[in-house]
Write an enzyme that holds these catalytic residues in place. Structure first.
Site, short mmCIF file in Angstrom:
data_model
loop_
_atom_site.label_atom_id
_atom_site.label_comp_id
_atom_site.label_asym_id
_atom_site.label_seq_id
_atom_site.Cartn_x
_atom_site.Cartn_y
_atom_site.Cartn_z
N TYR A 439 0.77 -1.32 0.03
CA TYR A 439 -0.03 -0.03 -0.01
C TYR A 439 0.78 1.10 -0.03
CZ TYR A 439 -3.68 3.30 1.10
OH TYR A 439 -4.64 4.35 0.94
N SER A 520 -6.43 1.18 -4.46
CA SER A 520 -6.54 2.70 -4.04
C SER A 520 -5.19 3.24 -4.19
CB SER A 520 -7.08 2.70 -2.75
OG SER A 520 -7.45 4.06 -2.62
N ASP A 607 -17.81 4.02 -7.38
CA ASP A 607 -16.67 4.60 -6.37
C ASP A 607 -16.53 6.01 -6.63
OD1 ASP A 607 -14.40 4.91 -5.26
OD2 ASP A 607 -13.25 3.40 -6.31
N HIS A 646 -15.59 1.83 -3.44
CA HIS A 646 -14.42 1.65 -3.16
C HIS A 646 -14.13 0.52 -2.53
CE1 HIS A 646 -10.54 3.74 -3.59
NE2 HIS A 646 -10.48 3.72 -2.13
#
Length: 676
Positions: A439, A520, A607, A646
């Site tokens: 991430y 993301s 989203d 999302h």
């Protein structure tokens, strides 16, 4: 060229000027989600991707095994409100977890609020809730199709009676009751042109704080705070434990800094009737506080995850020590350390027990253990936590697997932690498929978590799971975060590429068998790494990624991310964004026999956090630039799900289908066969 990609119109006339540099944006028409052209493009992409997924031999067997292994009970920590106890429980495959109530811990739990009744297909989810101080009223949010937009509803707790009150245009909101139980603070956005259902892209500005009095229409709600000169500011109100003060935390973006204002409710003889007389305790975003008494000194390495007061005089602090959680108890008045709670290697993902409570519950999880919930009665001496509930998954023997934490060097010598999970006794001969997740942003720490789908990959596809704790996250506090944000963002991508190189060098996997995955900000990570090192990976799955780094701040809540990314409207920030922006760095790979890995982008039509246009523009560019190149035989696909956002509140049926599609794609592209 094995795949016939949809022919997407290129508008060569669209060229943007950034500080004198001309940047073409030929697919800017995909920024309109409602145009017929965009919808035709999405349909054409899905019609290419779905048959490919349906032909994957692993897809159905993965879905069956996932359905079987995911069917285990899921509980939250119990928490006490008023005289009653509440907890969430999912029997296994319910689309949404259900809120139960008990009169005491030994009493039979009764269904109190069942979000599965909000919609037929499970796509309306519970999003946030708050009980009044006496536990007699509940405010709860619902969101449809994964959108960030929320409606707030109210219940009288006794008998779970629905009240007529409803609050709309709510997003990124607090919910905090005044202690008299008459009403609550919440946030909403002003009316805007066009729709607000999660499929729009219009920007979210001018959030305001309101007070809603129970039994009155929303039109009569009292405006308590607004920031007319600062449209990007967002706030959250919290009523103090004694009910006397309301604290207002104001933030400008996603940085872990805030302004802190407060209001003494005792100074309002007529109650809450208008803008509150806020006292500005800290009125900048430096978050450097003077004149405060230090209770626990800053640790040189370990990070405080949370600190909470229980049983009036005790302070419970959860630390992150080398990406593993530690729970300690201190004397609130003096800061004297009283106890460390014994924990295996893993994460505390739930903790309940407030200042007025005489007990705590905490929830432990790890890569191989879904849930152990501990209960500790704070009135007892000596304190002895006991296992309140332990969940095991039938048909999966954890004793056959191992979790290792390694530290590998990044390019600049920084040691990066990484967890590796695999079957015991494997030969490190480079033959195994690997699934590398990362991430690296927004001060978010990626701690050990339980994932059925990843364990199926390890068990039935012979895989190695790796989770790299790259810079940009919060694993070692703000220093680690700053090491991977703004002008240092390239460190995130380099750290991740070095993780892949470590797995290859140590014999866990090889480039053609290595899959990278992230969502993301992690979708940005995957796409940037694919552009920079296509030779290093066999497959890449990017979920709901931020792909256009020059324009992200123009859509929905994107402006809040400039604290981590910067903004293309500022020249020196444009200079670093253009270097890695996935949309703007797609090139035919150099080197003999090198092509792009197999790519699957996943996004959802609702989203409204990272709008789907990012993924649409990226795949259009990728198929145009790379997909028509004769040496590219790996697929470059996107799947756009409907009634999906999302990720928050995603129903179980959609979760299972998405992982079946993902791992079927990986298995087909890497030529993996199912191991019974």
């Amino acid at each position: 060229m094995p795949f016939q990609y949809p022919n997407a119109y290129r508008d060569e006339a669209v060229v943007d000027d950034y500080h004198g540099q001309k940047i073409p944006d030929p697919y800017s028409w995909l920024e309109d989600p409602d145009s017929e052209k965009t919808q035709a493009f999405v349909n054409a992409q899905n019609q290419l991707t779905l048959p490919f997924l349906e032909e994957c031999p692993v897809r159905e067997v993965f879905k069956e095994r996932m359905t079987e292994l995911y069917d285990y009970p899921k509980y939250s920590c119990p928490f006490k409100r008023g005289e009653r106890y509440f907890h969430f429980y999912n029997t296994g495959l319910q689309n949404q977890s259900v809120l139960y109530v008990q009169d005491n811990l030994d009493a039979e739990p009764r269904v109190f609020l069942d979000p599965n009744t909000f919609s037929d297909d499970g796509t309306v989810a519970l999003r946030g809730y708050a009980f009044s101080e006496d536990g007699e009223y509940l405010a709860y949010g619902t969101s449809a199709s994964g959108s960030d937009w929320v409606e707030i509803h109210f219940l009288r707790v006794d008998g779970a009676v629905a009240l007529e009150d409803q609050l709309d245009r709510v997003k990124f909101s607090c919910m905090s009751w005044t202690h008299d139980g008459k009403g609550l603070f919440y946030n909403s956005y002003p009316e805007q042109e066009g729709k607000s259902d999660g499929t729009e892209t219009s920007t979210n500005l001018n959030q305001k704080l309101y007070y809603h009095m129970l039994g009155t229409p929303q039109s009569q709600d009292v405006l308590c705070a607004e920031f007319l000169d600062e449209p990007k500011w967002m706030s959250g109100a919290e009523v103090s434990d004694d009910g006397r003060y309301v604290l207002l935390s104001i933030r400008e973006g996603c940085d872990p800094v805030n302004r802190l204002w407060y209001c003494d409710l005792n100074t309002l003889p007529d109650g809450i009737t208008g803008l509150l007389p806020w006292v500005k305790l800290i009125d900048n975003f430096d978050a450097e506080y003077d004149q405060w008494k230090e209770l626990l000194p800053q640790h040189e390495k370990d990070v405080i995850v949370f600190a909470t007061c229980s049983y009036s005089t005790l302070l419970f602090v959860c630390y992150l020590h080398d990406v593993k959680n530690v729970l300690k108890m201190y004397q609130l008045a003096s800061g004297e350390e009283l106890k460390t709670f014994p924990l295996e290697v893993g994460s505390i993902v739930g903790f309940t027990g407030r200042k007025k409570d005489s007990e705590i519950f905490y929830y432990f999880t790890s890569f191989l253990s879904p849930a152990i919930i501990y209960h500790c009665d704070l009135t007892k001496d000596p304190l002895q936590p006991h296992v309140f509930r332990e969940v095991t998954v039938k048909g999966f023997n954890t004793a056959e697997y191992q979790t290792t934490q390694v530290f590998y060097p990044s390019k600049d010598g920084t040691q990066i932690p990484m967890f590796i999970v695999h079957k015991k006794g494997i030969q490190l001969d480079g033959s195994h498929p690997a699934f590398l997740y990362g991430y690296g942003g927004f001060n978010i720490s990626i701690t050990p978590s339980y994932s059925v789908s990843r364990l199926i990959f390890v068990r039935h596809l012979g895989g190695v799971l790796a989770v790299a704790n790259i810079r940009g996250g919060g694993e070692y506090g703000e220093t680690w975060h700053k090491g991977g944000m703004l002008g240092n963002k390239q460190n995130c991508f380099t750290d991740f590429q070095c993780a892949a190189e470590y797995l290859i060098k140590e014999g866990y996997s090889s480039p053609k068998k290595l899959t990278i995955n992230g969502g993301s900000n992690g979708g940005l990570l995957v796409a940037a790494c694919v552009n920079q090192r296509p030779d290093l990976f066999g497959c890449a799955v990017a979920q709901v990624g931020v792909m256009d780094m020059l324009k992200f701040h123009k859509f929905t809540i994107g402006h809040a991310w400039t604290t981590d990314f910067g903004c293309s409207e500022i020249k020196d920030q444009f200079d670093w964004l253009i270097k890695y922006s996935p949309l703007h760095n797609i090139h035919i790979p150099e080197g003999e026999g090198v092509q792009y890995p197999a790519v699957l982008l996943l996004t959802g039509d609702h989203d409204d956090r990272v709008v789907p246009l990012h993924s649409l523009k990226y795949i259009a560019t990728l198929q145009h630039a790379i997909g028509r190149w004769p040496s590219q035989s790996n697929p470059l696909f996107i799947y756009v799900d409907t009634k999906s956002g999302h990720g928050a509140g995603k129903p179980t049926t959609k979760v299972i289908q998405e992982v079946a599609d993902t791992y079927a794609f990986i298995a087909r592209c890497l030529d993996l066969s199912w191991i019974n």
